[in-house]
Design a protein around this motif. Structure first.
Motif, mmCIF file in Angstrom:
data_model
loop_
_atom_site.group_PDB
_atom_site.id
_atom_site.type_symbol
_atom_site.label_atom_id
_atom_site.label_comp_id
_atom_site.label_asym_id
_atom_site.label_seq_id
_atom_site.Cartn_x
_atom_site.Cartn_y
_atom_site.Cartn_z
ATOM 1 N N ASN A 1 0.788 -1.243 0.000
ATOM 2 C CA ASN A 1 0.000 0.000 0.000
ATOM 3 C C ASN A 1 0.817 1.289 0.000
ATOM 4 O OD1 ASN A 1 -2.976 -0.929 0.593
ATOM 5 N ND2 ASN A 1 -1.655 -2.160 1.904
ATOM 6 N N CYS A 2 2.063 1.226 0.396
ATOM 7 C CA CYS A 2 2.841 2.435 0.647
ATOM 8 C C CYS A 2 4.091 2.533 -0.220
ATOM 9 C CB CYS A 2 3.279 2.501 2.109
ATOM 10 S SG CYS A 2 2.022 1.962 3.286
ATOM 11 N N ALA A 3 4.680 1.389 -0.532
ATOM 12 C CA ALA A 3 5.989 1.395 -1.194
ATOM 13 C C ALA A 3 5.957 2.046 -2.572
ATOM 14 C CB ALA A 3 6.546 -0.024 -1.282
ATOM 15 N N GLY B 1 11.423 6.620 1.363
ATOM 16 C CA GLY B 1 11.511 7.913 0.684
ATOM 17 C C GLY B 1 10.143 8.479 0.349
ATOM 18 N N ASN B 2 10.110 9.424 -0.580
ATOM 19 C CA ASN B 2 8.842 9.994 -1.061
ATOM 20 C C ASN B 2 9.070 10.411 -2.512
ATOM 21 O OD1 ASN B 2 6.569 11.641 -1.659
ATOM 22 N ND2 ASN B 2 6.306 12.114 0.515
ATOM 23 N N ILE B 3 8.417 9.707 -3.436
ATOM 24 C CA ILE B 3 8.663 9.973 -4.864
ATOM 25 C C ILE B 3 7.935 11.226 -5.349
ATOM 26 C CG2 ILE B 3 9.113 7.534 -5.387
ATOM 27 C CD1 ILE B 3 6.360 7.636 -6.941
ATOM 28 N N LYS C 1 9.698 15.047 2.032
ATOM 29 C CA LYS C 1 8.756 14.478 3.005
ATOM 30 C C LYS C 1 8.878 12.957 3.058
ATOM 31 C CE LYS C 1 5.624 18.319 3.509
ATOM 32 N NZ LYS C 1 4.228 18.779 3.504
ATOM 33 N N THR C 2 10.034 12.523 3.524
ATOM 34 C CA THR C 2 10.332 11.096 3.610
ATOM 35 C C THR C 2 9.758 10.520 4.906
ATOM 36 O OG1 THR C 2 12.384 11.347 4.832
ATOM 37 C CG2 THR C 2 12.520 11.563 2.421
ATOM 38 N N LEU C 3 9.997 9.234 5.113
ATOM 39 C CA LEU C 3 9.587 8.562 6.347
ATOM 40 C C LEU C 3 10.796 8.373 7.254
ATOM 41 C CD1 LEU C 3 7.136 5.894 4.853
ATOM 42 C CD2 LEU C 3 6.720 8.316 5.386
ATOM 43 N N LYS D 1 -3.123 13.147 3.180
ATOM 44 C CA LYS D 1 -2.821 14.584 3.177
ATOM 45 C C LYS D 1 -2.409 14.967 1.760
ATOM 46 C CE LYS D 1 0.050 18.078 5.404
ATOM 47 N NZ LYS D 1 1.270 18.304 6.210
ATOM 48 N N ASN D 2 -3.035 15.995 1.223
ATOM 49 C CA ASN D 2 -2.715 16.460 -0.135
ATOM 50 C C ASN D 2 -2.696 15.276 -1.118
ATOM 51 O OD1 ASN D 2 -2.495 19.158 0.802
ATOM 52 N ND2 ASN D 2 -0.459 18.700 1.560
ATOM 53 N N ALA D 3 -1.557 14.992 -1.740
ATOM 54 C CA ALA D 3 -1.489 13.942 -2.758
ATOM 55 C C ALA D 3 -1.497 12.530 -2.179
ATOM 56 C CB ALA D 3 -0.242 14.134 -3.626
ATOM 57 N N MET D 4 -1.390 12.411 -0.849
ATOM 58 C CA MET D 4 -1.435 11.061 -0.248
ATOM 59 C C MET D 4 -2.877 10.673 0.052
ATOM 60 S SD MET D 4 0.467 9.480 3.066
ATOM 61 C CE MET D 4 -0.405 8.292 4.087
ATOM 62 N N PRO D 5 -3.310 9.510 -0.451
ATOM 63 C CA PRO D 5 -4.698 9.093 -0.226
ATOM 64 C C PRO D 5 -4.950 8.652 1.208
ATOM 65 C CG PRO D 5 -3.490 7.358 -1.378
ATOM 66 C CD PRO D 5 -2.560 8.536 -1.270
ATOM 67 N N ALA D 6 -6.229 8.689 1.615
ATOM 68 C CA ALA D 6 -6.656 8.165 2.915
ATOM 69 C C ALA D 6 -6.806 6.651 2.825
ATOM 70 C CB ALA D 6 -7.991 8.792 3.300
ATOM 71 N N GLN E 1 -0.443 -1.775 12.539
ATOM 72 C CA GLN E 1 0.732 -2.579 12.178
ATOM 73 C C GLN E 1 1.650 -1.825 11.222
ATOM 74 O OE1 GLN E 1 -1.356 -6.107 10.862
ATOM 75 N NE2 GLN E 1 -0.953 -7.166 12.792
ATOM 76 N N VAL E 2 1.070 -1.147 10.234
ATOM 77 C CA VAL E 2 1.924 -0.436 9.277
ATOM 78 C C VAL E 2 2.542 0.799 9.928
ATOM 79 C CG1 VAL E 2 0.268 1.084 8.054
ATOM 80 C CG2 VAL E 2 2.175 0.051 6.812
ATOM 81 N N ALA E 3 1.808 1.435 10.848
ATOM 82 C CA ALA E 3 2.374 2.591 11.555
ATOM 83 C C ALA E 3 3.546 2.158 12.430
ATOM 84 C CB ALA E 3 1.289 3.268 12.399
HETATM 85 C C1 HEM Z 1 3.531 11.704 3.538
HETATM 86 C C2 HEM Z 1 2.977 7.256 5.436
HETATM 87 C C3 HEM Z 1 1.002 5.764 1.262
HETATM 88 C C4 HEM Z 1 2.176 9.980 -0.787
HETATM 89 C C5 HEM Z 1 3.539 10.627 4.418
HETATM 90 C C6 HEM Z 1 3.923 10.691 5.808
HETATM 91 C C7 HEM Z 1 3.755 9.470 6.341
HETATM 92 C C8 HEM Z 1 3.262 8.603 5.298
HETATM 93 C C9 HEM Z 1 4.038 9.024 7.777
HETATM 94 C C10 HEM Z 1 4.483 11.961 6.487
HETATM 95 C C11 HEM Z 1 5.937 12.101 6.015
HETATM 96 C C12 HEM Z 1 6.509 13.496 6.148
HETATM 97 O O1 HEM Z 1 5.742 14.464 6.213
HETATM 98 O O2 HEM Z 1 7.780 13.592 6.156
HETATM 99 C C13 HEM Z 1 2.394 6.470 4.463
HETATM 100 C C14 HEM Z 1 1.973 5.098 4.672
HETATM 101 C C15 HEM Z 1 1.361 4.696 3.527
HETATM 102 C C16 HEM Z 1 1.452 5.797 2.570
HETATM 103 C C17 HEM Z 1 2.232 4.305 5.950
HETATM 104 C C18 HEM Z 1 0.626 3.407 3.252
HETATM 105 C C19 HEM Z 1 -0.351 2.972 4.109
HETATM 106 C C20 HEM Z 1 1.221 6.745 0.319
HETATM 107 C C21 HEM Z 1 0.927 6.626 -1.091
HETATM 108 C C22 HEM Z 1 1.269 7.821 -1.668
HETATM 109 C C23 HEM Z 1 1.756 8.675 -0.616
HETATM 110 C C24 HEM Z 1 0.388 5.381 -1.789
HETATM 111 C C25 HEM Z 1 1.192 8.251 -3.112
HETATM 112 C C26 HEM Z 1 0.092 7.994 -3.883
HETATM 113 C C27 HEM Z 1 2.569 10.840 0.222
HETATM 114 C C28 HEM Z 1 2.792 12.260 0.042
HETATM 115 C C29 HEM Z 1 3.149 12.761 1.302
HETATM 116 C C30 HEM Z 1 3.166 11.630 2.215
HETATM 117 C C31 HEM Z 1 2.659 13.036 -1.249
HETATM 118 C C32 HEM Z 1 3.400 14.217 1.672
HETATM 119 C C33 HEM Z 1 2.053 14.854 2.015
HETATM 120 C C34 HEM Z 1 2.137 16.351 2.267
HETATM 121 O O3 HEM Z 1 2.582 16.728 3.364
HETATM 122 O O4 HEM Z 1 1.788 17.132 1.361
HETATM 123 N N1 HEM Z 1 3.137 9.343 4.140
HETATM 124 N N2 HEM Z 1 2.064 6.846 3.187
HETATM 125 N N3 HEM Z 1 1.724 7.997 0.575
HETATM 126 N N4 HEM Z 1 2.782 10.498 1.533
HETATM 127 FE FE1 HEM Z 1 2.410 8.684 2.368
#
Ligand code: HEM
Length: 89
Positions: free
Chosen positions: A13-15, A22-24, A29-31, A59-64, A76-78
């Motif tokens: 779901n996240c990779a 990282g964050n593509i 905004k990496t992890l 948040k923003n481009a990240m789906p709920a 578990q994923v957190a």
């Molecule tokens: C930010 C977790 C899935 C895109 C983050 C952050 C966390 C997180 C903890 C905050 C990181 C930071 O602000 O440095 C996860 C987990 C996922 C997931 C655990 C799976 C359950 C995804 C997916 C996408 C995505 C699938 C892309 C479609 C983003 C983006 C941000 C973000 C764009 C930055 C949001 C903002 O502040 O504007 N994610 N993520 N994430 N994630 Fe995810």
């Protein structure tokens, strides 16, 4: 750790956006611990809960994920993200 349920949920779901912690989409905004501390609200006060909130609501481009993953899967994923942030991915 790589075969834990948290790892499997993360891969599924996240990779796609967070490969290797990282964050593509938004490169900074990496992890990683420093980025979570800097950008994720409440991370320093309650790390797991802060990650859970972001996963539930997105948040923003990240789906709920609250309608896609169960509360147990989100926990578990957190926990998996927190553990890897502490260990350095
Ligand atoms: C930010 C977790 C899935 C895109 C983050 C952050 C966390 C997180 C903890 C905050 C990181 C930071 O602000 O440095 C996860 C987990 C996922 C997931 C655990 C799976 C359950 C995804 C997916 C996408 C995505 C699938 C892309 C479609 C983003 C983006 C941000 C973000 C764009 C930055 C949001 C903002 O502040 O504007 N994610 N993520 N994430 N994630 Fe995810």
């Amino acid at each position: 750790a790589e075969t834990s349920n948290g790892a499997k949920i993360f891969e599924a779901n996240c990779a796609s956006c967070h490969i290797g912690g990282g964050n593509i989409l938004i490169a900074e905004k990496t992890l990683k611990k420093e980025a979570l501390s800097k950008y994720l609200k409440n991370y320093d006060n309650d790390s797991i809960q802060a990650i859970i909130h972001q996963v539930e609501y997105g948040k923003n481009a990240m789906p709920a994920f609250k309608d896609k993953l169960t509360p147990e899967e989100i926990l578990q994923v957190a926990a998996y993200v927190f553990q890897n942030a502490e260990q350095g991915w």
